[in-house]
Structures are given as C-alpha cells and as structure tokens.
Design an enzyme around this catalytic site. Sequence first.
Site, PDB file in Angstrom:
ATOM      1  N   ASP A  11      55.620  -7.188  46.466  1.00 32.20           N
ATOM      2  CA  ASP A  11      56.186  -5.880  46.805  1.00 32.20           C
ATOM      3  C   ASP A  11      55.304  -5.270  47.879  1.00 32.20           C
ATOM      4  O   ASP A  11      54.131  -4.977  47.641  1.00 32.20           O
ATOM      5  CB  ASP A  11      56.230  -4.988  45.563  1.00 32.20           C
ATOM      6  N   ASP A 105      61.587  -5.623  51.449  1.00 32.83           N
ATOM      7  CA  ASP A 105      60.148  -5.612  51.179  1.00 32.83           C
ATOM      8  C   ASP A 105      59.772  -6.177  49.815  1.00 32.83           C
ATOM      9  O   ASP A 105      58.652  -5.955  49.350  1.00 32.83           O
ATOM     10  CB  ASP A 105      59.623  -4.181  51.291  1.00 32.83           C
ATOM     11  N   GLU A 106      60.675  -6.916  49.189  1.00 38.22           N
ATOM     12  CA  GLU A 106      60.418  -7.338  47.807  1.00 38.22           C
ATOM     13  C   GLU A 106      61.087  -8.684  47.551  1.00 38.22           C
ATOM     14  O   GLU A 106      62.215  -8.917  47.972  1.00 38.22           O
ATOM     15  CB  GLU A 106      60.973  -6.278  46.854  1.00 38.22           C
TER      16      GLU A 106
END
Length: 497
Positions: A11, A105-106
């Site tokens: 993350d 983003d993960e």
Amino acid sequence: MRSAPTILHLDMDAFYAAAEQAAKPSLRGKPVVVGGIGTRGVVATASYEARRFGVHSAMPVAQARRLCPNAAYLMPRFALYRSVSEQVMELLGRLSPLVEPLSLDEAFVDLEAGGVADDSVSARRAGELLRVDIRAVTGLTGSVGLAGSKMLAKIASEQAKPDGLVLIEPGTERELLGPMPVRILPGVGPATGEHLRRAGMTTVADLAEAGEDELVRLLGKAHGVSLYQMALGHDDRPVVAERDAKSVSVEDTFEVDLHDRVRVRNEVVRLSDRCVQRLRAAGRSGRTVVLKVRRYDFSTLTRSETLRGPTDDPAVVREAAGRLLESVDTTGGVRLLGVGVTGLADFTQEDLFAQVASELAEAAEEAEDSEAGGAAGGVEPVTPVPEPPPERRWLAGQDVRHAEYGAGWVQGSGVGRVTVRFEEPTSPPGRVRTFKVDDPDLVPSDPLPLVRAAGDQAGSSPASRPKSRSEVADSEEAASEEAASEEAASGEAISSP
C-alpha cells in the site's frame, strides 16, 4: 492458510499527495490535500502533514480547509498517478506472475508463486528489497504487509504505515486479531458493525467467542460463516492475477444545486457519453444502465434499467439514462449526478432493427438537409459571427509550461490572473510568477517524471527545465516575490504553505 507468510500486500503511502510532493519541491514536508478543489469537493488523499490536523480521505474539502487552512489544495493529476502506478506494478511483476491490483496504489502479490520466498526470512527479504526498489524508481514510499493470507497481509500493511514492513507469523493470527475492532475484518462496514455492537460484539475476539451459529443467526448464513472464519484468522482466498471489473461509472458533484430540468437532462447526457468512453476504452460493453442522483437534502437515489443485450452505444446509454431520470423528482435541486453501466461483457448484441431504423433516420435527415439546400436557389449562406473564446481556466496543481520560464505548476488563479511556480521534481524550490490568464506563452503541459532516468543529469536538458532566470537565487527574495504574487492571484488561489 499458508504455513509461511508468502502473501505480500503493498500500500503506497498517501499516494496522490506523496506524488504531488515529489513533483513539487516547494511542498515537501508541508500539508498537501488532493481532491476536488471546489466548495463541494471531497478529499481524495491528504499528506501525513495534513493528517495531523485531522484531514482524511472522503472528508468534504470545505471541512478540510477549516481544519488546515494553510495546506496546498490541488486537483488530482491521474496521468501522473497512472504512470507511477505502472512503474510500481512492473516491480511487483518481477516478484511473481500472480499480482492482484486493487487500485493504482495497492496490490497483493503471491511470493510463493514467483519462487522468491518460501519462509519468513526470504519473505521479509523480498519485502525489504521491494521497498528499496520502489523508492529508487519512483522516489515514493510504500508500506508492506506479509502474512499467510490476504486478510492478514492487508492488516499488516496498515500497521506498517507509513514506510514500514510488518510480518505476521502464521500461528499468531488469533492472538493478533483478538483485541482489534470488528471493522478491521473485510465485509464489516458501518451497518454491520453497528448491528454487531448492539449485540455486544465490538472486538474480533467477541466474534470468535460468540460462535458460528450466533453469527449466522445475526447476519445470515453466508455472511455469518465467512465472518466467523475470519475471526479465527482463516482466509483461503487466492491471489488472482486478473480482477474483472464489475461496472464502469462516472459522476460529478456540482458547485451549485441544479434546479433547471433541462440542465439536469443535459448533464445526464454528458455523463452518459463519458461513461461510454470509459467502457469502450476498456474494450467492454454492458447490459444494465444505472443512474445515481443525490438531491439537495443529501438523499441519494439510484435507478437501473436492464437492456436486451450488452451495449457500448452512447445513444442507447443516453436514452436509457434519460428514461431513468424521468422517474426521479429533482424539483428541490440536484447536488450530484452519476451514470454507470454494469453487467459487463466483451461483446455487444444490439437490436438489429433498432440499428437499421437509426441508420434510415440519419439517411432521411441528410436527404432533407440536401433538399433544403437545393431549394435555397443559390442564396449565399449567412456566416455566423464567432463568439469570443471563453476565458482560460487554470486549476490549482495543473502542469504548465511557459515559453520563457519553462516547466511549472499552477499555484492559484483568479481576477484574470494566474500564479505559477516554476520548478520541477529534481530542481530546488522555484519562484512564483503571475501572468494574465490568456497569456499566449503559457500552455498546459504533461507531468514530468518524478525521478530522472539513469544518466540524465540534472540540468542536462534545457527544454525539460525552467530557464535560469526562474530559479531561486535567494530564499528571502523568493519568499517576498511569492507573497506579492499570491496577493495578486485571489479568487481560486490555493492556500500554499
């Protein structure tokens, strides 16, 4: 469940805000808020400096401004975020063929499938090397969680924030989860959490002690059984390389409530076209059209219509969304509109007769126009008087380039002026200058990369950086110039630290 912590969850830390700080040297170490910059905007991401003031994602920007008035409030730049995300996902792909992106983003990574880890030591080493590589390639930081299941790996990455790594050893799951709130578990949202609280269950240990039968009685069979297994630390969901999108949608929140029914209808048409553009870009079609309307009192209504077959035809989506709008009362005002398509497929199955009828109608319209032109008997057509172009609008955070000063970003605009700070990711903090909004030498630009490619020395490419006269010669002089420019650029000017 695995006997080794070989599932990794990455993350990125405050991703949008961190990318903006990396791109704008003058904002590093200062509060930054990314999201809608209007009065009805919503925070997408806040930097850790802004979070200390209580600002968080999904908060109304108006509230964020009250909590942190001196933050820089910037519009999102998804072109930049996507490019950085692609770099990160490429690094993850080097670890394993099984990478499951959850957002820009993960992502989850199956380290075992990639052969890079089979025990705690090798998993930790892979996670630490990943964090080093991400910083080297993007200049940003990410937090890593390692565990024997996806649920626990995600919990671990949350504990690792910011810029850390947490590894949960298999066998310690129940001890770790026990004191945590029930909302930590996937599938427990505000409604379920409140339902469990009223039943006296506030921690994961409470769920485990209540037993499966009690949770099934409270929540139903599927949810109750799943929640009980997760409360025991059990999660056998695999890492899936391809996540199939379930829907495509777009929505807009308006600065002022819409009361004009014609304007509302026009906005629905516009959103329908945008939705179809996204649908086609993904190479998909959809069977169900969904309309979302948030009214003046914040009540939200959704209406849907299922078509005979999947479509990616903008006319079909517009007509369906228009029919759905007819069933919604908008007399009090509309705050938000959204159009989506669900039931996605990889093919279209349009009604042949409707398609033929549409083509015939177009042909008839063309013929009518042609006849009207012939009947005019050679009369000279009236040349319409062109309307003056609308005033150019510059948004806070937008990338620009000036013919003389080089690359920069919009710091604020208003009263016919726009203030630009001239700097780039690898330069020192730059000066600000103010121009007329219609200055022909100032044009929008694409984002610059956050990290220079190997061998590209700072300053080696004159076209990629501001010219020397725009660089900071003295910090006191730059601060004085900035204050004068900010005073000139009121109106939409952002609060810049």
